[in-house]
Design an enzyme around this catalytic site. Structure first.
Site, PDB file in Angstrom:
ATOM      1  N   CYS A   1     -11.092   3.247  -2.107  1.00 34.19           N
ATOM      2  CA  CYS A   1     -10.227   2.382  -3.104  1.00 34.19           C
ATOM      3  C   CYS A   1     -11.951   1.510  -3.831  1.00 34.19           C
ATOM      4  CB  CYS A   1      -8.933   1.371  -2.908  1.00 34.19           C
ATOM      5  SG  CYS A   1      -8.086   2.575  -2.152  1.00 34.19           S
TER       6      CYS A   1
ATOM      7  N   HIS B   1      -6.774  -6.580  -6.904  1.00 35.18           N
ATOM      8  CA  HIS B   1      -6.545  -5.083  -6.474  1.00 35.18           C
ATOM      9  C   HIS B   1      -4.791  -4.748  -6.114  1.00 35.18           C
ATOM     10  CE1 HIS B   1      -8.071  -1.805  -4.629  1.00 35.18           C
ATOM     11  NE2 HIS B   1      -6.737  -2.317  -3.255  1.00 35.18           N
TER      12      HIS B   1
ATOM     13  N   GLU C   1      -3.909 -11.258  -0.726  1.00 40.35           N
ATOM     14  CA  GLU C   1      -5.690 -11.032  -2.093  1.00 40.35           C
ATOM     15  C   GLU C   1      -5.161 -12.379  -2.180  1.00 40.35           C
ATOM     16  OE1 GLU C   1      -7.369  -8.564  -5.630  1.00 40.35           O
ATOM     17  OE2 GLU C   1      -5.449  -8.058  -5.041  1.00 40.35           O
TER      18      GLU C   1
ATOM     19  N   LYS D   1      -2.517  -1.939 -11.880  1.00 38.80           N
ATOM     20  CA  LYS D   1      -2.018  -0.520 -11.375  1.00 38.80           C
ATOM     21  C   LYS D   1      -1.018  -0.639 -11.806  1.00 38.80           C
ATOM     22  CE  LYS D   1      -5.733  -0.660  -7.613  1.00 38.80           C
ATOM     23  NZ  LYS D   1      -6.777  -1.500  -7.736  1.00 38.80           N
TER      24      LYS D   1
ATOM     25  N   HIS E   1      -2.538   3.408  -8.989  1.00 39.79           N
ATOM     26  CA  HIS E   1      -3.174   3.732  -8.000  1.00 39.79           C
ATOM     27  C   HIS E   1      -4.241   4.792  -8.285  1.00 39.79           C
ATOM     28  CE1 HIS E   1      -6.301   2.399  -5.246  1.00 39.79           C
ATOM     29  NE2 HIS E   1      -5.012   1.618  -4.510  1.00 39.79           N
TER      30      HIS E   1
ATOM     31  N   PHE F   1      -9.114   0.752   2.513  1.00 40.20           N
ATOM     32  CA  PHE F   1      -9.732   1.056   3.830  1.00 40.20           C
ATOM     33  C   PHE F   1     -10.684   1.148   4.202  1.00 40.20           C
ATOM     34  CE2 PHE F   1      -4.897   3.805   3.676  1.00 40.20           C
ATOM     35  CZ  PHE F   1      -3.886   2.538   3.452  1.00 40.20           C
TER      36      PHE F   1
END
Length: 403
Positions: free
Chosen positions: A163, A295, A306, A327, A332, A391
């Site tokens: 991502c 994010h 976050e 998002k 996403h 990830f």
């Protein structure tokens, strides 16, 4: 702060919110969500029921002979790159093609082609697949297709870091300019992950939302997957000024880090390190930043982590920040997310408007920053940063400011 300033002279994009960067920004500013029912005629059951789908592709003008060699994620990248290039005027200029390149981030690969191949071999028992399966599937295909569509003969390659792919692509493209390897770089990301196999994988992780994406809201229950692409034309400030290009904003700096901890579980320390490195690279104090495009995936853990990371990185300045997760609107889009969020940052700076976090219903005491719930806010944005935490624990944060 790096001595060579890198600026953005063109933007392009496509996602569920619309075709073109203007349409995408208008939807963001208005808080409109592209998330809706996922209607796909697949050969099997799928528990993922919502997504942000591009309803129809525009007339892209891609040559038929090239089109048959392309998976959907490459087509989206070329559409976004065409818009960015047209806006910047690079194709009508006298710039040497060998001094122009492209770096395209992608978090997946040619998933649609991959699915088709497996279905043909394992279900239909065919002994061959599409002759262009390999060049359609490979993660580097989008970068190569962009170079062919636009005639770019400089540095061309892919970046793949889940991502954070878009943000890594922007950072690496800026490096190519500062190292003198190119005069113009297209950079951004693309992904078309609405394929059966990919969605079954996310289903297995149990990370997807049941109804919609609600970042930072107490009732959030997961992410929603979307498809899209966005690209920027990057040049040095001097090069852009010399050719009279439209300068939209400055890519002021970037910060990269790794958690080195867990393949899926985020840490606080890694994101903090990336944000601090980005501020240092851009020559910004925490108090200089007015907007963070988070994010903000809408999962319980990500949004809480976050929030903690922003507080640590920004200290007392965190309380005066405007934060939002777009998002909640475009979903996403995997490797394309950071590039779409770049559009939000650049336009927030240009228009003095912070896009909202849509679908927000209930405050969460663990996510207690100003997350701009549901309604855009008028605010002068002197600098904006975009967070990308992926990830693998790969973190990339980029900063933008006006020129």
């Amino acid at each position: 702060m790096a001595a060579t300033r890198v600026v953005i002279t063109g933007l392009g994009g496509i996602c569920g919110l619309g075709v073109g960067s203007d349409a995408i920004w208008t939807a963001m500013r208005e808080g409109r969500s592209a998330i809706g029912p996922l209607r796909k005629d697949w050969h099997g059951e799928l528990k993922v029921t919502v997504a942000a789908v591009i309803p129809e592709l525009p007339d892209h003008g891609i040559d038929r002979k090239q089109l048959v060699t392309m998976d959907r994620f490459s087509v989206l990248a070329v559409i976004a790159a065409q818009e960015a290039a047209a806006q910047s005027g690079i194709l009508s200029s006298t710039i040497d093609a060998e001094r122009m390149g492209a770096i395209v981030g992608t978090g997946i690969y040619g998933a649609e082609t991959n699915d088709d191949g497996y279905w043909q071999v394992y279900h239909e028992m065919k002994n061959r697949v599409n002759i262009f399966s390999v060049p359609r599937i490979m993660p580097g295909a989008a970068a190569g297709q962009v170079s062919m569509a636009l005639g770019l003969k400089g540095p061309v390659f892919a970046v793949t870091s889940a991502c954070t792919s878009s943000n890594h692509a922007l950072a690496v493209a800026a490096d190519q300019l500062r190292l003198g390897r190119a005069d113009v770089m297209l950079a951004g990301g693309t992904d078309a992950p609405l394929a059966f196999g990919v969605l079954k994988g996310w289903e297995a992780l149990r990370a997807t939302a049941r109804e919609t994406c609600r970042p930072f809201s107490a009732d959030r229950d997961g992410l929603v997957i979307g498809e899209g692409a966005a690209m920027a034309v990057l040049e040095t400030y001097e090069h852009a000024r010399a050719r009279g290009a439209p300068i939209l904003a400055e890519l002021a700096g970037s910060g990269l880090s790794a958690d080195a901890s867990d393949i899926v579980a985020p840490t606080v320390e890694g994101p903090v390190a990336a944000m601090r490195a980005c501020l240092a690279d851009a020559g910004l104090d925490p108090s200089d930043v007015d907007y963070i495009n988070a994010h903000g995936t809408g999962t319980k853990v990500n949004d809480q982590i976050e929030t903690m990371a922003i507080k640590q990185a920004f200290g007392d300045a965190a309380r005066r920040l405007s934060v939002s997760s777009t998002k909640s609107m475009h979903a996403h889009c995997m490797g394309a997310s950071g590039a779409l969020e770049m559009i939000a940052c650049v336009m927030a700076i240009r228009e003095g408007v912070v896009p909202p976090t849509a679908n927000y219903t209930t405050p969460d005491p663990e996510c207690d920053l100003d997350v701009t719930p549901n309604v855009a806010r008028q605010r002068k944005v002197r600098a904006a940063i975009s967070n990308g935490f992926a990830f693998g624990g790969t973190n990339a944060v980029v900063a933008f400011r006006p020129v």
